[in-house]
Design a protein around this motif. Structure first.
Motif, PDB file in Angstrom:
ATOM      1  N   ARG A 227      -4.509   5.781 -10.487  1.00 32.59           N
ATOM      2  CA  ARG A 227      -5.019   4.478 -10.062  1.00 32.59           C
ATOM      3  C   ARG A 227      -5.777   3.790 -11.194  1.00 32.59           C
ATOM      4  N   VAL A 228      -6.635   4.546 -11.848  1.00 31.90           N
ATOM      5  CA  VAL A 228      -7.452   3.960 -12.913  1.00 31.90           C
ATOM      6  C   VAL A 228      -6.564   3.538 -14.087  1.00 31.90           C
ATOM      7  N   ALA A 229      -5.552   4.361 -14.408  1.00 31.06           N
ATOM      8  CA  ALA A 229      -4.658   4.004 -15.514  1.00 31.06           C
ATOM      9  C   ALA A 229      -3.908   2.714 -15.201  1.00 31.06           C
ATOM     10  N   CYS A 230      -3.394   2.611 -13.977  1.00 30.95           N
ATOM     11  CA  CYS A 230      -2.668   1.391 -13.599  1.00 30.95           C
ATOM     12  C   CYS A 230      -3.598   0.181 -13.655  1.00 30.95           C
ATOM     13  N   GLY A 231      -4.840   0.375 -13.193  1.00 29.58           N
ATOM     14  CA  GLY A 231      -5.793  -0.722 -13.204  1.00 29.58           C
ATOM     15  C   GLY A 231      -6.134  -1.160 -14.622  1.00 29.58           C
ATOM     16  N   LYS A 232      -6.204  -0.197 -15.519  1.00 30.05           N
ATOM     17  CA  LYS A 232      -6.625  -0.485 -16.892  1.00 30.05           C
ATOM     18  C   LYS A 232      -5.513  -1.156 -17.689  1.00 30.05           C
ATOM     19  N   THR A 233      -4.291  -0.641 -17.539  1.00 29.86           N
ATOM     20  CA  THR A 233      -3.203  -1.104 -18.406  1.00 29.86           C
ATOM     21  C   THR A 233      -2.216  -2.012 -17.694  1.00 29.86           C
ATOM     22  N   GLY A 234      -2.330  -2.103 -16.374  1.00 27.59           N
ATOM     23  CA  GLY A 234      -1.361  -2.907 -15.635  1.00 27.59           C
ATOM     24  C   GLY A 234       0.003  -2.249 -15.536  1.00 27.59           C
ATOM     25  N   ALA A 235       0.062  -0.941 -15.788  1.00 25.82           N
ATOM     26  CA  ALA A 235       1.337  -0.233 -15.696  1.00 25.82           C
ATOM     27  C   ALA A 235       1.874  -0.286 -14.274  1.00 25.82           C
ATOM     28  N   GLY A 236       3.207  -0.266 -14.161  1.00 25.30           N
ATOM     29  CA  GLY A 236       3.829  -0.252 -12.845  1.00 25.30           C
ATOM     30  C   GLY A 236       3.671   1.120 -12.214  1.00 25.30           C
TER      31      GLY A 236
ATOM     32  N   ARG B 286     -24.280  -1.808  -4.841  1.00 27.09           N
ATOM     33  CA  ARG B 286     -22.853  -1.719  -4.476  1.00 27.09           C
ATOM     34  C   ARG B 286     -22.031  -0.898  -5.463  1.00 27.09           C
ATOM     35  N   ARG B 287     -22.671  -0.009  -6.185  1.00 28.57           N
ATOM     36  CA  ARG B 287     -21.892   0.879  -7.050  1.00 28.57           C
ATOM     37  C   ARG B 287     -21.006   1.783  -6.204  1.00 28.57           C
ATOM     38  N   CYS B 288     -21.538   2.247  -5.052  1.00 28.23           N
ATOM     39  CA  CYS B 288     -20.746   3.120  -4.168  1.00 28.23           C
ATOM     40  C   CYS B 288     -19.548   2.367  -3.609  1.00 28.23           C
ATOM     41  N   VAL B 289     -19.765   1.096  -3.250  1.00 30.14           N
ATOM     42  CA  VAL B 289     -18.675   0.290  -2.697  1.00 30.14           C
ATOM     43  C   VAL B 289     -17.569   0.146  -3.738  1.00 30.14           C
ATOM     44  N   ARG B 290     -17.980  -0.074  -4.965  1.00 30.15           N
ATOM     45  CA  ARG B 290     -16.987  -0.297  -6.026  1.00 30.15           C
ATOM     46  C   ARG B 290     -16.284   1.004  -6.399  1.00 30.15           C
ATOM     47  N   VAL B 291     -17.017   2.111  -6.480  1.00 34.59           N
ATOM     48  CA  VAL B 291     -16.345   3.353  -6.873  1.00 34.59           C
ATOM     49  C   VAL B 291     -15.394   3.789  -5.758  1.00 34.59           C
ATOM     50  N   CYS B 292     -15.788   3.556  -4.520  1.00 35.43           N
ATOM     51  CA  CYS B 292     -14.953   3.951  -3.381  1.00 35.43           C
ATOM     52  C   CYS B 292     -13.648   3.168  -3.415  1.00 35.43           C
TER      53      CYS B 292
ATOM     54  N   GLU C 242     -12.429   0.999  -6.117  1.00 36.88           N
ATOM     55  CA  GLU C 242     -11.720   0.843  -7.384  1.00 36.88           C
ATOM     56  C   GLU C 242     -11.259   2.169  -7.977  1.00 36.88           C
ATOM     57  N   VAL C 243     -12.083   3.201  -7.816  1.00 39.50           N
ATOM     58  CA  VAL C 243     -11.752   4.485  -8.442  1.00 39.50           C
ATOM     59  C   VAL C 243     -11.055   5.411  -7.462  1.00 39.50           C
ATOM     60  N   ARG C 244     -11.606   5.523  -6.256  1.00 35.27           N
ATOM     61  CA  ARG C 244     -11.025   6.441  -5.285  1.00 35.27           C
ATOM     62  C   ARG C 244      -9.967   5.774  -4.425  1.00 35.27           C
ATOM     63  N   GLY C 245      -9.916   4.460  -4.405  1.00 41.47           N
ATOM     64  CA  GLY C 245      -8.875   3.752  -3.662  1.00 41.47           C
ATOM     65  C   GLY C 245      -9.021   3.811  -2.155  1.00 41.47           C
ATOM     66  N   VAL C 246     -10.201   4.177  -1.669  1.00 41.58           N
ATOM     67  CA  VAL C 246     -10.333   4.452  -0.243  1.00 41.58           C
ATOM     68  C   VAL C 246     -10.929   3.276   0.550  1.00 41.58           C
ATOM     69  N   THR C 247     -11.987   2.658   0.015  1.00 42.25           N
ATOM     70  CA  THR C 247     -12.629   1.527   0.690  1.00 42.25           C
ATOM     71  C   THR C 247     -13.185   1.887   2.064  1.00 42.25           C
ATOM     72  N   VAL C 248     -13.928   2.960   2.114  1.00 47.67           N
ATOM     73  CA  VAL C 248     -14.623   3.302   3.350  1.00 47.67           C
ATOM     74  C   VAL C 248     -15.938   2.522   3.422  1.00 47.67           C
ATOM     75  N   LEU C 249     -16.552   2.334   2.262  1.00 50.41           N
ATOM     76  CA  LEU C 249     -17.829   1.632   2.210  1.00 50.41           C
ATOM     77  C   LEU C 249     -17.600   0.172   1.845  1.00 50.41           C
TER      78      LEU C 249
END
Lengths: 788, 425
Positions: free
Chosen positions: A387-396, A149-155, A157-164
């Motif tokens: 997206r990744v920055a917001c996820g990492k630091t909780g920035a608004g 499920r690395r593809c599921v997570r990258v899709c 968490e990183v790309r924000g798409v959730t196709v997989l």
């Protein structure tokens, strides 16, 4: 904290997992589902460890280190577990390694080589899944999937798409899509697969492959060269694999702008360099009568025209390297009579000359404000960084984007000012900050700057932009409440006058108090920042038609709109000399055309939107006879008895002298049914050369929100007439969830000349309202035949 | 013997309604807690009562609540696990369908104790009727001011929602239940953090079994001492024992912890069916190891059953009499777990698959010599490496069957077993 791993003592600061600690201590623990870019899953159980004092095995990836912990990573019991896991995986995995595309970089192969038992106790029994996905670019082979499920997570968490997603359960479990549809099915709308290829990279086995590169070479064949992506201005670093003179694979590599990501253009679009339609000899003759000529003949012809011209101007693409633009500038200064150098697509960027802003700054922010249209569609990797920055630091996150392009839905506040209303909204924000949050500002406001923008009371602005009451004040309050705000903008066609960079810069200056405010601003092309620093922004001043126009790499006829000053300029010129790789719209209008190498065939540098200059490396040789722009220009110069010399160029207008341009009072009004939203073409002529990308283009349609269509009794595929001011356009309409209700989106596909004309030439009423009507009966038949 | 605590008054007509439940003293405990006790005192009382979780793990409830109440994060949540997915377990359904207010009252007291304002009863997908009854009961309680804002005029707000998951065995595992409740596929989370600190929406969550909550009103009303006078040293109170299989009177019996297996079978469940010989008992549902007639005098509480080599779990006792084929029993259990494995981790997903394959071969007599040991070997790895409790426990019953009845497995493997050949004919 001090821990002992396999007898090695290391001290480290927590919190840290045993896996990370072991890697720091140089102890290798095998993993399969773990990947540094995505969250921890703990599913493969290969990283099991023994911890002294605990009478069960623990997974290293999910266990936090504690002080004094003693860890063993390689015991008979652990070896037994690892062997069994691999046996269990391999018996469900088809062992067709000899023909597998992943061969040579398959993690399962590597793990098996290093950790497996000599024989598998369990009989081979792969799943019943077939390779079926008809979508372009990505091949899914569920039979080979190891369910990490690395593809599921990258899709997600990183790309924000959730196709997989992970479907079903137990031994039926598989990675799939909704309703088992192709990756780019309508079920995914509006967040469809972008074909970024991140899933292909992160897949440890051959379950996700590139359809484009399949069977074009093993991973270890040919040569691999590090270079830079030639598309948008994010500046992703790429590795180019060339085999027998063909670019067979492009993959992103770790870089300061892109981390390890790319988008479909960088990964698959680079295939354009293999296109057979490229120009390999000079061409003489205009519009359809262009014929190959030998180099001497072409040079002679061009030199004659240059010698005979009164005034000449050189227009460069901001997709050329800094070195090419430099050569063009030297040529314009030393050789062209009254020569000037201008760049296309750099409008407004001179505001940011010399400044830089690394993407890491996003991770120091407590609020990120994103301003633009179709933000993550045009620059997906910028979206990833945010997206990744917001996820990492909780920035608004605040998004100002009329279209639904992923980030909006992830934001704490999402305002959708229609098309060209963004500058009005930003000016409103500036005014409100100065008026009600003065104590938060660290620098004095510039009244004359603000005075150059139209606008008024917040209520008035909100009404004009169709935003909820109080939106501007809410936006200002959130901005003022944050300590460190980073603005990210991009250059789209929604900002025809290029006023957004100056507004963002002023906002940044007021809030940070630093002398040179600098937003992260994405130009339209890969070297926009470099081009803006070296050349004046187009369009040229309107006085007098030039006798001679030279264009290097620039395709204003194909990418700008008909009727634009630049296009007019070209049509009025006596002679047009073009340097390009392909027969673009502009190249067709050339009297003489010289071939240029592609990005993969040259050295040089691109300055990315963060202000970082990155080096291109030549990955392959250009076809015989195709030489660098500098060489071609030097040939031209010497035939005129001159030579290129630096520092001789008078610029069209010095950088920084341009004053902020007012948005011209184009305030939307609520009187008519729709506001026109001018789209940003997602791809230029290069991407169109990649056949597989065809399904990704909208085609000649106009788009509107399904709710609006339903209200008008329309459905996708119906023909409609869009009327605005004195112009009209008949097109099929398509339901599109990304377009906000109340607006009609014209995708501005450059191949759709009629739409481009409508967008470029119509006398726009204030705010650009339009009506949308269904075509009936005979009218429809006429409209449809017109479509074809 | 009348049910003393959890099923008390269950025979009273219409005890499901709020009116009858209140006539029988319902919501008096909540009233007492709100009027006379501080939240900390409620936690203390539950600790003192030695109430342990009835879902299967036997974790001290008071301690769990204390951990939740001491986590500074808010909001905090109360969740009742009404999945009841373990085969052979049917102890919660009578509460949900017949005395729903006892559960709601218990949850409200828990909410007061830990400082939660919202609670969810999470039912398994198949519990459509219980969910309907629960929703009615919640509405009734809201109308009467027993749920909602300013309950009983006090500064205490508590609301309850009823949610049905899609119906998967794994969702009975607490973190999978939370995933399902958040709208995600039911798959277990990494622990720690535990739900007491990071439960629903990553907030502190007191997640207890339906039966656990139903003990709470009694503890508050009658006091911890009275409560802990029933049961054993470690496990106070009563337990809803579900007994099924080859007994004359299968059903759910509320009896104090400490009763023996023999007593339960002979004196309550009416003895073994048709006077047959007892072969074995799975004391804690499908994932527990079986006990043989030698273990009949084991005391039925969590520590004692564990000491006998199995687990009490949710006290779903499955009684197997002679001449049941233990290979068939093993295969059925193994198939259940292959079907219900969530598929997240390799050992559980693939291990259950291989176990079924091997057992199937053994039953048909088509297996290889050594397949029995292969199962034991695989089981030892799966038990050590699986991600969650399901995977760690799922091969236990098969292993215990092999351990106690190995000869039957060998007979099947060698084609000598008569029992499983008939159907093939």
């Amino acid at each position: 904290m001090e821990v002992t791993i396999d007898g090695k003592k290391i001290s480290l600061e927590g919190p840290v997992t045993v896996l990370e600690a072991a890697r720091r201590a140089g102890v290798d623990i095998p993993t399969l589902c773990w990947h540094p870019r995505v969250s921890v899953l703990g599913a493969c159980r290969l990283c099991m460890i023994e911890v002294e004092g605990i009478n069960r095995l623990l997974a290293a990836c999910t266990t936090q280190v504690s002080d004094g912990m003693t860890v063993l990573t390689d015991t008979p019991q652990l070896r037994k577990v690892r062997q069994t896991m691999l046996e269990l995986l391999l018996c469900r995995h088809p062992l067709d390694c000899p023909t597998c595309v992943k061969g040579g970089e398959c993690e399962l192969q590597e793990l098996t080589y290093r950790h497996s038992a000599p024989e598998n106790r369990f009989p081979e029994n792969p799943g019943p899944y077939a390779v079926t996905d008809p979508s372009p670019f990505v091949e899914r082979d569920s039979e080979k999937c190891v369910l990490c499920r690395r593809c599921v997570r990258v899709c997600r968490e990183v790309r924000g798409v959730t196709v997989l997603g992970a479907m079903e359960r137990g031994y039926h479990k598989r990675v799939g899509t909704y309703f088992q549809q192709p990756l780019n099915s309508e079920f995914q709308e509006p967040y469809n697969c972008e074909f970024c290829g991140a899933c292909i990279d992160i897949c440890p086995v051959g379950a996700l492959n590139s359809k484009v590169r399949k069977f074009r070479g093993r991973t270890w064949e040919g040569t691999t060269t590090d270079s830079v992506c030639p598309f948008c201005s994010v500046g992703c670093l790429l590795s180019l694999q060339v085999k027998e003179g063909e670019l067979v694979r492009t993959v992103p590599r770790e870089g300061p702008n892109n981390e390890d990501q790319a988008c479909f253009r960088g990964r698959f679009g680079t295939d354009y360099v293999n296109a057979t339609s490229r120009i390999i000899t000079p061409l003489l003759g205009r519009n359809g009568s262009q014929a190959p000529a030998d180099a001497d003949e072409a040079v002679r012809f061009a030199a004659e025209k240059i010698a005979g011209a009164r005034r000449a101007e050189m227009i460069v693409s901001s997709g050329l390297t800094g070195e090419e633009i430099e050569a063009a500038g030297e040529f314009a200064g030393a050789v062209l009579p009254g020569g000037t150098l201008r760049a296309v697509d750099t409008l407004g960027l001179e505001e940011l000359a010399g400044a830089s802003r690394p993407w890491e700054d996003l991770e120091k922010a407590d609020l990120i404000v994103v301003a633009g249209q179709d933000f993550t569609i045009f620059e997906p990797v910028a979206g990833v960084r945010i997206r990744v920055a917001c996820g990492k630091t909780g920035a608004g996150l605040i998004v100002l984007d009329p279209r639904d392009a992923l980030l909006g839905g992830e934001a704490g506040l999402w305002l959708r000012p229609p098309g060209e209303g963004l500058s009005l909204l930003l000016a409103g924000l500036l005014r409100t900050l100065a008026a009600s949050h003065g104590d938060r500002l660290k620098a004095a406001g510039d009244d004359s700057f603000l005075a150059s923008f139209p606008g008024g009371e917040n209520g008035e602005v909100e009404k004009q932009l169709g935003l909820p009451e109080g939106s501007v004040e809410d936006l200002a309050r959130r901005v003022a409440a944050s300590v460190r705000v980073v603005f990210v903008g991009h250059r789209g066609w929604y900002d025809p006058e290029g006023s957004v960079p100056s507004l963002l810069k002023e906002l940044d200056r007021l809030l940070s108090g630093e002398g040179t405010g600098m937003p992260l601003y994405l130009g339209r092309d890969c070297n926009s920042r470099g081009a803006a620093a070296a050349a004046a922004a187009g369009p040229p001043p309107p006085e007098g038609a030039p006798g001679l126009v030279l264009l290097a790499g620039a395709d204003p006829l194909g990418t700008a709109l008909p009727g634009s000053p630049l296009a007019k300029r070209i049509s009025e010129a006596e002679t047009v000399i073009v340097f390009d790789t392909f027969l673009t719209e502009t190249a067709r209008a050339a009297d003489v055309l010289f071939p240029l190498p592609t990005f993969a065939e040259k050295e040089g540098s691109f300055t990315s939107s963060s202000g970082l200059s990155q080096q291109l490396r030549q990955a392959m040789s250009p076809p015989p006879g195709v030489v660098s722009l500098r060489k071609t220009l030097e040939g031209l110069a010497s035939s005129l008895g001159k030579s290129l010399s630096p520092g001789s160029l008078p610029k069209g207008s010095p950088p920084g002298a341009a004053s902020p341009v007012a948005p011209g009072g184009k305030l939307p009004s609520a009187g008519e049914r729709f506001l026109v939203l001018r789209g940003i073409p997602i791809a230029d002529h290069r991407i169109r050369l990649v056949e597989e990308s065809a399904p990704l283009f909208p085609g000649p349609v106009v788009e509107a929100h399904p709710a609006d269509l339903a209200a008008l009794g329309l459905k996708s595929g119906d023909s409609v007439r869009v009327v605005s001011g004195g112009s009209e356009l008949v097109r099929q309409v398509k339901a599109d969830l990304k377009t906000p209700p109340g607006q009609v989106h014209l995708p501005c596909d450059p191949a759709d000349a009629e739409m481009a004309a409508f967008v470029g030439e119509s006398e726009r009423p204030e705010g650009w309202p339009a009506t949308l009507r269904k075509l009936a009966g005979l009218e429809r038949a006429a409209g449809e035949s017109k479509d074809q | 013997m009348a049910a003393p605590i959890i099923y008390r008054d269950i025979e009273t007509p219409n005890i499901r309604s709020l009116a009858v439940y209140r006539e029988k003293g319902g919501y008096k405990a909540l009233e007492k807690a709100l009027n006379d006790m501080s939240p900390a005192a409620v936690v203390e009382e539950v600790k003192k009562a030695k109430l342990v979780g009835r879902g299967g793990a036997g974790f001290p409830t008071g301690l769990k609540w204390e951990l939740v109440s001491k986590d500074p994060a808010t909001p905090r949540y109360i969740i009742a696990n009404a999945e009841e997915g373990e085969p052979g377990t049917f102890k919660d359904r009578p509460i949900l369908e017949q005395i729903p207010h006892r559960l709601i009252e218990g949850m409200a007291i828990a909410a007061y104790a830990v400082g939660a304002e919202e609670g969810v009863i999470v039912c398994r997908g198949e519990f459509m009727e219980p969910a309907r009854i629960l929703r009615e009961a919640v509405a009734e309680a809201e109308e009467a001011g027993l749920l909602g804002e300013r309950i009983m005029g006090k500064d205490f707000t508590f609301r309850v929602w009823v949610y049905r998951t899609a119906g998967a065995y794994i969702c009975g595992e607490e973190t999978s239940l939370l995933e399902a409740l958040e709208g995600k596929p039911g798959m277990p989370r990494i622990r720690p953090p535990f739900p007491v600190n990071s439960g629903l929406w990553s907030k502190p969550t007191a997640l207890n079994n339906v039966e656990t909550f139903s003990n709470v009103p009694n503890i508050i009303l009658e006091g911890a001492d009275s409560y802990s006078s029933l049961g054993t040293e470690k496990n106070a109170g009563t337990k809803g024992y579900c007994i099924a299989g080859h007994v004359n009177k299968p059903g759910v019996y509320e009896l104090p912890f400490g009763i023996t297996l023999r007593d339960l079978i002979d004196n309550h469940a009416g003895g073994i069916l048709d006077g047959r010989q007892l072969k074995c008992v799975f004391p804690g549902g499908a994932s527990s190891s079986c006990l043989t007639p030698d273990n009949l005098d084991v005391v039925l509480d969590f520590p004692s059953v564990a000491a006998a080599g199995s687990m009490l779990g949710s006290a779903a006792l499955m009684v197997v009499a002679e001449p049941t084929c233990m290979v068939e029993v093993s295969l059925r259990l193994a198939r259940f777990f292959r079907h219900e494995s969530c598929g997240k981790c390799i050992p559980c997903r693939e291990g259950t698959c291989q176990t079924v394959r091997l057992l199937d071969g053994i039953q048909r007599g088509t297996g290889r010599k050594g397949d029995i040991d292969e199962i034991l070997d695989l089981a030892s790895v799966v038990r050590q490496s699986a991600f969650c409790g399901l995977g760690q426990a799922c091969i236990n019953p098969v292993v215990s069957c092999i351990k106690h009845f190995r000869q039957e497995f060998e007979e099947h493997l060698e084609g000598r077993a008569a029992c499983c050949r008939k159907e093939e004919g």
